[in-house]
Design an enzyme around this catalytic site. Sequence first.
Site, PDB file in Angstrom:
ATOM      1  CB  CYS A  56      -0.955   0.020   1.200  1.00 31.00           C
ATOM      2  SG  CYS A  56      -0.161  -0.111   2.812  1.00 31.00           S
ATOM      3  CG  HIS A 281      -4.238  -0.523   4.734  1.00 24.39           C
ATOM      4  ND1 HIS A 281      -3.420  -0.981   3.725  1.00 24.39           N
ATOM      5  CD2 HIS A 281      -5.486  -0.394   4.170  1.00 24.39           C
ATOM      6  CE1 HIS A 281      -4.122  -1.144   2.618  1.00 24.39           C
ATOM      7  NE2 HIS A 281      -5.376  -0.777   2.857  1.00 24.39           N
TER       8      HIS A 281
END
Length: 438
Positions: A56, A281
């Site tokens: 990510c 994340h």
Amino acid sequence: MMAETLPSAIEQELLGIKNLLWGNEIKPEIFKRWSQGFYFSSNEKSALEQAEGGPCAILAPVEAFIIKNLLLEFKDFSFRDKVNEDIQNRSLVNALCEILGQCNAKKYYIVYLDSDLSDPVSKTDLNGDNTSAATPLVIDPCRFHNEIKVHHFQCLDGVNKYYTENIAKIKAPYGVLLFLYSVIASKGLEQITLESDTQDPFIDETYGYGSQNLINLMITGRATTYVWDHDQDVGGLKLKGVEKQSQIGFITIMEYHRYCTVGSFFKNPIHPVWVIASDTHLTVLFSEERRLVSPETKCEQAKRVFKSFDPYGNNFISADKLQDVLNALDLVSEPEYVNIMKKKLDNENLGIILMNAFLDEFFPREDSSTPDMFTLVHYNGLPQSNVNGQVHFHIGSAILLESDIKSVCESNPMLTILQTKWPNIEVTWCDNITPSVN
């Protein structure tokens, strides 16, 4: 001009890049998670999909640049229903080139694989559905590094042409890693080392997360460690932050935990698109409301400058710093005047000046440039973090409350992150489902 073979200097550079990213050892399971290509969701045509946790740090910034460019092209969120494969490919290539361009490289080194290692395996081959998503192959990291090659280009036009003609290689397994290696090779290992204030690998050896250096490199073209504005002197050390207002922004839950201070350049980017970080994340938040990033008012500029002299976020400065703040804002800063203002703003002689008192004195009754109501859209590239296991944009209606008292709800990390940017925000999300930032 391009070179097919690897000169010895480039071979050494690639070895250095390998060590910079992974450290002394590459864990196969982490390498596997990073070994995916750039591919779009079959459900949300302009949204990149992430197969597993880890990459990510690359995918979210690339998605943010894709969204930024689509908002510029289509003027609003209507792009959602207009994206086709041609627009997907063009948007992806343009985003990759823009990230490379921010590195201010003298020459662009594009790392690639010219073997079956990079042949795409469609999901159709595996489970019969009709998507073109590339699925990672199981591979020894040593073999990958032994087989990578390098093209070099004098300008971005050549890079754009190459990526356009070889779009399958970008979407194939290892497309993300190959682009990451290309960015670092083009930027130059020496320059990245100069910008970075850490000896830790850019990819966490235990969990596989991308470091803040890597995130900053993707967003701004500089691999700095910190997220505040400019460089700051901390205990005699000059620590590098964000150099200028960025094209896209960045906000993080780590600021709520007081692990960092995100500066105005990241919180107020040129375009209303932000990479947002939870504990584990990266996702993307955006809006078609341009006024969210309208030019700073005098009061907003004053807040930013004041906070630059308040590195711990206490909302006050030492009275001795008042002259520096006034000078930075091009206000009257002669010693006699400063002494008068010190006595007025610090009438109890505590040796500190509160930000609110400073703003009330010098910038009273100025309307905010930010609208009270606006729409936000959230993207999370992990299918399992989306409703029904399918990547899709999640829409919310935001309102900025007049009250100075914000509601703290640690069970709602999305709201907690947003409040680092808009302290008094409340958001009603579509179907009353708050999107996941994890």
